[in-house]
Design a protein around this motif. Structure first.
Motif, mmCIF file in Angstrom:
data_model
loop_
_atom_site.group_PDB
_atom_site.id
_atom_site.type_symbol
_atom_site.label_atom_id
_atom_site.label_comp_id
_atom_site.label_asym_id
_atom_site.label_seq_id
_atom_site.Cartn_x
_atom_site.Cartn_y
_atom_site.Cartn_z
ATOM 1 N N LEU A 23 39.752 37.966 42.950
ATOM 2 C CA LEU A 23 40.420 37.792 41.661
ATOM 3 C C LEU A 23 41.476 36.689 41.711
ATOM 4 O O LEU A 23 41.771 36.056 40.697
ATOM 5 N N MET A 24 42.040 36.477 42.890
ATOM 6 C CA MET A 24 43.052 35.428 43.051
ATOM 7 C C MET A 24 42.433 34.074 43.377
ATOM 8 O O MET A 24 43.137 33.071 43.481
ATOM 9 N N LEU A 25 41.106 34.028 43.534
ATOM 10 C CA LEU A 25 40.447 32.803 43.976
ATOM 11 C C LEU A 25 40.557 31.679 42.945
ATOM 12 O O LEU A 25 41.007 30.569 43.255
ATOM 13 N N SER A 26 40.133 31.939 41.703
ATOM 14 C CA SER A 26 40.128 30.866 40.697
ATOM 15 C C SER A 26 41.531 30.328 40.393
ATOM 16 O O SER A 26 41.714 29.110 40.313
ATOM 17 N N PRO A 27 42.560 31.182 40.244
ATOM 18 C CA PRO A 27 43.888 30.605 39.996
ATOM 19 C C PRO A 27 44.426 29.826 41.185
ATOM 20 O O PRO A 27 45.112 28.813 41.012
ATOM 21 N N ARG A 28 44.114 30.263 42.403
ATOM 22 C CA ARG A 28 44.638 29.549 43.572
ATOM 23 C C ARG A 28 43.901 28.227 43.804
ATOM 24 O O ARG A 28 44.468 27.289 44.351
ATOM 25 N N ILE A 29 42.644 28.147 43.390
ATOM 26 C CA ILE A 29 41.922 26.876 43.475
ATOM 27 C C ILE A 29 42.538 25.851 42.524
ATOM 28 O O ILE A 29 42.569 24.650 42.805
ATOM 29 N N VAL A 30 43.041 26.328 41.387
ATOM 30 C CA VAL A 30 43.643 25.435 40.383
ATOM 31 C C VAL A 30 44.912 24.767 40.919
ATOM 32 O O VAL A 30 45.241 23.637 40.528
ATOM 33 N N LEU A 31 45.619 25.442 41.815
ATOM 34 C CA LEU A 31 46.919 24.941 42.272
ATOM 35 C C LEU A 31 46.844 23.546 42.891
ATOM 36 O O LEU A 31 47.527 22.627 42.419
ATOM 37 N N PRO A 32 46.050 23.322 43.963
ATOM 38 C CA PRO A 32 46.019 21.965 44.531
ATOM 39 C C PRO A 32 45.434 20.941 43.576
ATOM 40 O O PRO A 32 45.809 19.764 43.630
#
Length: 541
Positions: A23-32
């Motif tokens: 569930l945290m994958l897509s938002p954390r990919i957006v960060l970089p």
């Protein structure tokens, strides 16, 4: 019984935690994709004055290769024999012997600029002519974006400690997606910069809360594993940015592309659990019991928690549950004050070094897309190395060691001649990997140093220091105008000194997460801590 012991019983690293990580994958990919986006949307392509309007017979194409010989006669040459980017002849002057500058008067570009669009079809530089007298504005955009991150770190650090991780996470999602998409449609530089500021504030919440939430749902034995797995999403997003920027090389569609995954994050937010650890720290035992029960069932351990009385779990609530804490509590007690100051220094040094390397994609011998990908790919083995080392030599040694080694790599490249570009490239890649290793370590380390009642505030303060470093990084790179090697000297000194400062932090290897300020001032041993609370059960066992 401590909270970590209960977490081990209901499953500290099972399907429940795996789903949380997904569930945290897509938002954390957006960060970089957003943090390093300026490398592409604010790239400055080769350019020179547009002189096509001086004579209608000259080629009016906006492509440098299409400028005719007649137009070339209106652009003076520099000492290196290349056309100047910001000057043109006041009147057409045919060059003699390849040099037409001489004493012929020149003037600034009167009709705009011609840009080489072979690499980028459009950037904010070509959109608003941010060159010559305005050449500082592309980097200013980056600095303002990171100032937004800095203030967002403080804001969401307070919000998530006071109102919970889950609602604060949703607020950060909404803020990021609204202002991120809006910035793609900005019709002026000022509006664009303001929208990127607020987008940065929202992304800061995602960065802080997603990592902490994952760490608080695992016990001591699996904390390093969970944090390293979560941090791999950053490297994945970093590599994905290179591919997306290559495929979508116009700045407006690129912003929409890297922001879109947050829509999926908003839809899946409903399945994100609140931190049971935070709930207990704030006197919400009933809600914590509900989430722990979901965790036990998902991990196929339903019997344990169904046998635990709510009254027994309530006795695990922390002694500070009725107190309100502010950022000032980070500096009120001796050990917590030392931890706050030293982690702030370490975060600053880690950030200014990492972004000082990441934002410098030129002079690598490769195009910017391949450089971005190589810099991102080296982070994966670096994270895997940290996964092995943090549980063997400890957090403190890993952080100090990787920062000092990063500074060493930068120092080596100061001494290696530019003609040996292959050696310099290899050392630069190694330094980039080590800088990411220090970032992975410091996230895990900081979460373990601060107590639950102040964890997000402590991480928020550390991130503020980090964002100061990030904001300074583009300015450090501009120092090469004074001396070519000065940026490397500054980065080398910063990484080394801040790495040595990290040795003043206490080791947290194999220690449970501190829950209260008292746990920090008088840290429990590996099996010490809160008074054991017997769990009353409904069966005869």
């Amino acid at each position: 019984m401590t909270f970590d012991a209960i977490l081990e019983e209901v499953g500290s690293l099972g399907p429940f935690q795996v789903v949380l990580g997904v569930l945290m994958l897509s938002p954390r990919i957006v960060l970089p994709c957003n943090f390093l986006l300026n490398n592409f949307i604010a790239a400055v392509p080769p350019h020179r004055c547009d002189v096509s309007r001086r004579n209608p017979s000259w080629n009016s194409s906006r492509d440098l290769e299409g400028v005719a010989a007649g137009a070339a006669a209106a652009v003076p040459l520099g000492d290196d024999g290349e056309p100047l980017t910001c000057r043109m002849f006041a009147e057409p002057s045919w060059r003699l012997a390849g040099n037409g500058s001489g004493a012929t008067p020149t003037t600034e570009c009167r009709h705009g600029w011609v840009y080489d669009n072979s690499t980028f079809s459009s950037t904010i530089v070509t959109e608003w002519d941010l060159v010559c007298d305005w050449k500082h504005l592309p980097q200013t955009t980056n600095t303002i974006f990171f100032v937004g991150l800095m203030l967002g770190s403080l804001l969401f650090g307070v919000l998530s400690d006071n109102y919970g991780r889950k609602p604060s996470l949703l607020a950060s999602y909404v803020l990021s997606i609204v202002f991120g998409l809006a910035s793609a449609f900005a019709d002026s530089y000022v509006l664009f910069t303001a929208l990127r500021f607020f987008c940065g504030a929202g992304l800061a919440g995602i960065s802080l809360i997603s990592f902490t939430l994952c760490a608080e749902w695992v016990a001591t034995t699996h904390r390093a594993s969970m944090c390293v797995i979560c941090s791999l999403a950053w490297s994945l997003g970093n590599m994905l940015l290179a591919a997306l920027a290559y495929l979508v090389n116009a700045w407006r569609p690129l912003i929409v592309t890297v922001t879109a995954p947050l829509a999926l994050a908003v839809l899946t937010w409903w399945w994100v659990p609140e931190s049971a650890r935070w709930l207990l720290a704030n006197g919400k035992a009933e809600e914590a019991h509900l989430y722990l029960d979901k965790c036990a069932r998902a991990n196929n351990r339903p019997k344990f928690l169904s046998a635990v009385k709510l009254e027994a779990l309530s006795r695990l609530e922390m002694s500070d549950k009725n107190k309100k804490f502010s950022l000032l509590h980070l500096f009120k007690t001796p050990k917590l004050r030392q931890i706050s100051l030293v982690t702030g220094i370490a975060w600053y040094g880690t950030a200014v070094t990492y972004y000082g390397i990441s934002l410098n994609l030129d002079g690598f011998g490769l195009n910017v897309y391949l450089t971005q990908f190589v810099y991102a790919a080296i982070e994966v083995p670096a994270k895997l190395l940290i996964y092995v080392l943090v549980d063997r030599i400890g957090r403190r040694a890993c952080l100090a060691g990787t920062m000092v080694l990063t500074g060493t790599c930068i120092g080596i490249n100061i001494l290696v001649p530019r003609a040996l570009w292959l050696v310099r490239s290899a050392v630069a890649i190694l330094g980039k990997g080590l800088s990411e290793a220090s970032f992975t370590t410091i996230y895990l380390y900081t979460i373990e140093l601060f107590p639950t009642v102040l964890r997000q505030k402590g991480l928020g303060f550390a991130n503020v220091m980090s964002r100061i470093g990030v904001s300074v990084a583009p300015l450090v790179l501009l120092l090469e105008d004074s001396w070519t090697l000065l940026p490397q000297v500054v980065l080398c000194a910063g990484a080394t000194s801040c790495g040595l400062a990290a040795l003043a932090l206490p080791e947290t290897l194999d220690r449970r997460l501190p829950e209260t300020i008292g746990d920090v001032e008088e840290p429990p041993g590996r099996s010490e801590g809160q008074e054991e609370v017997p769990l009353e059960t409904n069966d005869a066992k």
